[in-house]
Design a protein around this motif. Structure first.
Motif, PDB file in Angstrom:
ATOM      1  N   UNK A  55       0.747  -1.124  -0.035  1.00 16.67           N
ATOM      2  CA  UNK A  55       0.210  -0.102   0.091  1.00 16.67           C
ATOM      3  C   UNK A  55       0.791   1.273  -0.201  1.00 16.67           C
ATOM      4  N   UNK A  56       0.396   2.324  -0.785  1.00 10.51           N
ATOM      5  CA  UNK A  56       0.937   3.704  -0.566  1.00 10.51           C
ATOM      6  C   UNK A  56      -0.175   4.686  -0.089  1.00 10.51           C
ATOM      7  N   UNK A  57       0.219   5.389   0.971  1.00 12.21           N
ATOM      8  CA  UNK A  57      -0.569   6.320   1.511  1.00 12.21           C
ATOM      9  C   UNK A  57      -0.232   7.731   1.056  1.00 12.21           C
ATOM     10  N   UNK A  58      -1.142   8.680   0.790  1.00 13.19           N
ATOM     11  CA  UNK A  58      -1.196  10.048   0.681  1.00 13.19           C
ATOM     12  C   UNK A  58      -1.938  10.596   2.102  1.00 13.19           C
ATOM     13  N   UNK A  59      -1.411  11.147   2.859  1.00 14.92           N
ATOM     14  CA  UNK A  59      -1.912  11.640   4.140  1.00 14.92           C
ATOM     15  C   UNK A  59      -1.680  13.184   4.174  1.00 14.92           C
ATOM     16  N   UNK A  60      -2.894  14.028   4.487  1.00 16.59           N
ATOM     17  CA  UNK A  60      -2.901  15.209   4.462  1.00 16.59           C
ATOM     18  C   UNK A  60      -2.798  15.580   6.075  1.00 16.59           C
ATOM     19  N   UNK A  61      -1.725  16.605   6.288  1.00 14.78           N
ATOM     20  CA  UNK A  61      -1.519  16.875   7.484  1.00 14.78           C
ATOM     21  C   UNK A  61      -1.092  18.535   7.718  1.00 14.78           C
ATOM     22  N   UNK A  62      -2.059  18.971   8.866  1.00 14.88           N
ATOM     23  CA  UNK A  62      -1.779  20.376   9.133  1.00 14.88           C
ATOM     24  C   UNK A  62      -1.022  20.351  10.586  1.00 14.88           C
ATOM     25  N   UNK A  63       0.035  20.803  10.514  1.00 16.19           N
ATOM     26  CA  UNK A  63       0.894  20.721  11.791  1.00 16.19           C
ATOM     27  C   UNK A  63       1.495  19.311  12.090  1.00 16.19           C
ATOM     28  N   UNK A  64       0.877  18.914  13.109  1.00 12.51           N
ATOM     29  CA  UNK A  64       0.975  17.438  13.545  1.00 12.51           C
ATOM     30  C   UNK A  64      -0.298  16.597  13.298  1.00 12.51           C
ATOM     31  N   UNK A  65      -1.389  17.408  12.987  1.00 12.15           N
ATOM     32  CA  UNK A  65      -2.781  16.675  12.739  1.00 12.15           C
ATOM     33  C   UNK A  65      -2.938  16.183  11.546  1.00 12.15           C
ATOM     34  N   UNK A  66      -3.431  14.836  11.569  1.00 15.46           N
ATOM     35  CA  UNK A  66      -4.121  14.210  10.187  1.00 15.46           C
ATOM     36  C   UNK A  66      -5.494  14.769   9.989  1.00 15.46           C
ATOM     37  N   UNK A  67      -5.746  15.269   8.549  1.00 11.76           N
ATOM     38  CA  UNK A  67      -6.767  15.832   8.336  1.00 11.76           C
ATOM     39  C   UNK A  67      -7.506  15.226   7.124  1.00 11.76           C
ATOM     40  N   UNK A  68      -6.823  14.251   6.732  1.00 14.84           N
ATOM     41  CA  UNK A  68      -7.407  13.566   5.633  1.00 14.84           C
ATOM     42  C   UNK A  68      -6.485  12.408   4.809  1.00 14.84           C
ATOM     43  N   UNK A  69      -6.727  11.775   3.859  1.00  9.94           N
ATOM     44  CA  UNK A  69      -5.943  10.671   3.326  1.00  9.94           C
ATOM     45  C   UNK A  69      -6.329   9.728   2.455  1.00  9.94           C
ATOM     46  N   UNK A  70      -5.736   9.140   1.819  1.00 11.30           N
ATOM     47  CA  UNK A  70      -6.034   7.925   0.755  1.00 11.30           C
ATOM     48  C   UNK A  70      -5.124   6.987   0.745  1.00 11.30           C
ATOM     49  N   UNK A  71      -5.652   5.713   0.211  1.00  8.64           N
ATOM     50  CA  UNK A  71      -4.656   4.436   0.090  1.00  8.64           C
ATOM     51  C   UNK A  71      -4.547   4.268  -1.531  1.00  8.64           C
ATOM     52  N   UNK A  72      -3.516   4.020  -2.223  1.00  6.02           N
ATOM     53  CA  UNK A  72      -3.311   3.702  -3.546  1.00  6.02           C
ATOM     54  C   UNK A  72      -2.779   1.891  -3.199  1.00  6.02           C
ATOM     55  N   UNK A  73      -3.243   1.126  -4.433  1.00  2.00           N
ATOM     56  CA  UNK A  73      -2.953  -0.127  -4.218  1.00  2.00           C
ATOM     57  C   UNK A  73      -2.606  -0.822  -5.660  1.00  2.00           C
TER      58      UNK A  73
END
Length: 214
Positions: A55-73
């Protein structure tokens, strides 16, 4: 400003805290908000069979907080559409190939859904795939995603007919990866350049796919 972090098996250990937030938010959103009770887990971390080293993840981060994401496979391996939703794909059968990935578990946290976070994650998604030589991405989504993608400038192709899943009409679709789509969604996101953050140690994704699919 929101950044989009690329996470693979090569930097997963260093990004353990980010992934833990991501998995907990997946549980909060897909189980708590959307009511997908089959995904409910006692530890409140939504993790499935595809959260593995491929899996490859694209994770949206603001500061140290995760605010979104997705997984590619990789679609050359057994994936969600081929294993759970092949009935949603008509005509030629399940779409798969070396340069075709599947996107799953996309979300933005509730308090950031009215801003530009969504477009920034979609821009990072197009940029990452374009840079990696990925040509198409498949997904099973609720029908309301289709006009949303089209507004973002994505070229979308339905792969079958809508089917009700968990009380919602859903469809299998394919997104074409292109510079035009990236340019359009970057404009919507207010981006002049990249918001993608990638560790230099991460190898090209197609090299990894050729290895695991051999």
């Amino acid at each position: 400003m929101t950044s989009i972090q690329v996470i693979t098996s090569e930097n997963r250990a260093e990004c353990a805290d980010i992934l833990d937030q991501y998995f907990r938010l997946r549980h909060e959103i897909f189980v708590g908000e959307r009511g997908w009770l089959d995904l409910k887990r006692p530890d409140e971390r939504e993790v499935d069979a595809y959260d593995n080293d491929n899996a490859v993840y694209l994770i949206a981060i603001d500061g140290e907080r995760v605010i979104g994401g997705l997984r590619l496979y990789p679609t050359l391996l057994p994936h969600m559409i081929s294993e759970s939703f092949p009935h949603l794909v008509k005509e030629r059968g399940v779409l798969s190939g070396f340069t075709i990935l599947e996107c799953t578990r996309y979300f933005i946290v509730k308090d950031r859904r009215t801003g530009r976070t969504d477009c920034r994650l979609l821009a990072a998604f197009q940029q990452f795939c374009l840079e990696e030589g990925v040509t198409e991405v498949t997904a099973v989504v609720e029908m309301w995603w289709l006009p949303r993608w089209q507004q973002a400038g994505f070229k979308v192709r339905p792969l079958g007919l809508p089917t009700v899943i968990e009380g919602q009409p859903c469809i299998a679709a394919s997104i074409q990866i292109s510079q035009d789509s990236l340019d359009h969604v970057r404009g919507l996101a207010g981006l002049r350049g990249s918001c993608l953050v990638r560790d230099a140690r991460i190898s090209p994704i197609l090299d990894r796919i050729s290895h695991v699919a051999a």
